[in-house]
Design an enzyme around this catalytic site. Sequence first.
Site, short mmCIF file in Angstrom:
data_model
loop_
_atom_site.label_atom_id
_atom_site.label_comp_id
_atom_site.label_asym_id
_atom_site.label_seq_id
_atom_site.Cartn_x
_atom_site.Cartn_y
_atom_site.Cartn_z
N HIS A 58 -2.42 0.17 -3.64
CA HIS A 58 -2.12 -1.26 -3.60
C HIS A 58 -3.18 -2.06 -4.32
O HIS A 58 -4.28 -1.57 -4.57
CB HIS A 58 -1.98 -1.77 -2.16
CG HIS A 58 -3.23 -1.64 -1.33
ND1 HIS A 58 -3.40 -0.63 -0.42
CD2 HIS A 58 -4.35 -2.39 -1.27
CE1 HIS A 58 -4.58 -0.78 0.16
NE2 HIS A 58 -5.19 -1.85 -0.34
N GLU A 72 -1.20 -5.94 -1.28
CA GLU A 72 -1.75 -6.30 0.03
C GLU A 72 -2.16 -7.76 -0.02
O GLU A 72 -2.99 -8.15 -0.83
CB GLU A 72 -2.97 -5.44 0.35
CG GLU A 72 -3.72 -5.88 1.59
CD GLU A 72 -5.04 -5.15 1.77
OE1 GLU A 72 -5.99 -5.79 2.26
OE2 GLU A 72 -5.13 -3.95 1.41
N HIS A 110 -9.29 -5.90 -4.77
CA HIS A 110 -9.61 -4.54 -5.20
C HIS A 110 -8.35 -3.77 -5.55
O HIS A 110 -7.25 -4.19 -5.23
CB HIS A 110 -10.36 -3.78 -4.10
CG HIS A 110 -9.58 -3.66 -2.83
ND1 HIS A 110 -9.71 -4.56 -1.79
CD2 HIS A 110 -8.65 -2.77 -2.42
CE1 HIS A 110 -8.91 -4.22 -0.80
NE2 HIS A 110 -8.23 -3.13 -1.16
N GLU A 151 -11.13 0.67 -3.73
CA GLU A 151 -11.13 1.19 -2.36
C GLU A 151 -10.58 2.61 -2.37
O GLU A 151 -9.57 2.89 -3.03
CB GLU A 151 -10.26 0.31 -1.46
CG GLU A 151 -10.19 0.79 -0.03
CD GLU A 151 -9.29 -0.08 0.83
OE1 GLU A 151 -9.34 0.07 2.06
OE2 GLU A 151 -8.52 -0.90 0.29
#
Length: 130
Positions: free
Chosen positions: A5, A56, A74, A122
């Site tokens: 995401h 997200e 991110h 991430e």
Amino acid sequence: MRILHTMLRVRDLQRSIDFYTEVLGMRLLRRSDYPDGEFTLAFVGYQDETEGAVIELTHNWGEHDYELGSGYGHIALEVDDVYRATDEIRRRGGKILRDAGPMNAGTSIIAFVEDPDGYPIELCGPRGQS
């Protein structure tokens, strides 16, 4: 590895959900409140998270004003083992921003690394794994 995401910080969560679902035709896939961390996460996309990348939407509770550049969060990559992946990235000379461990106000194991231009990435374990 695969892209999971992209995270965007939003000022008005419902307005953002409405835009992505009603204007762009995505589906609200899941939404979770994290009272201890004072934020809500909503995931939107055209397909299930197991089938492709999603967005997200992160809403930090309270008043927040983001410049467009600071609204970006991110990119997330799924890895088999966050601890092992972090160690391997470090061994290869990558910059670790946050070592592997539980996320803020949650149990999922995550880590953050930085690309050469300073963008955070991430690392997440497979869905459903803590």
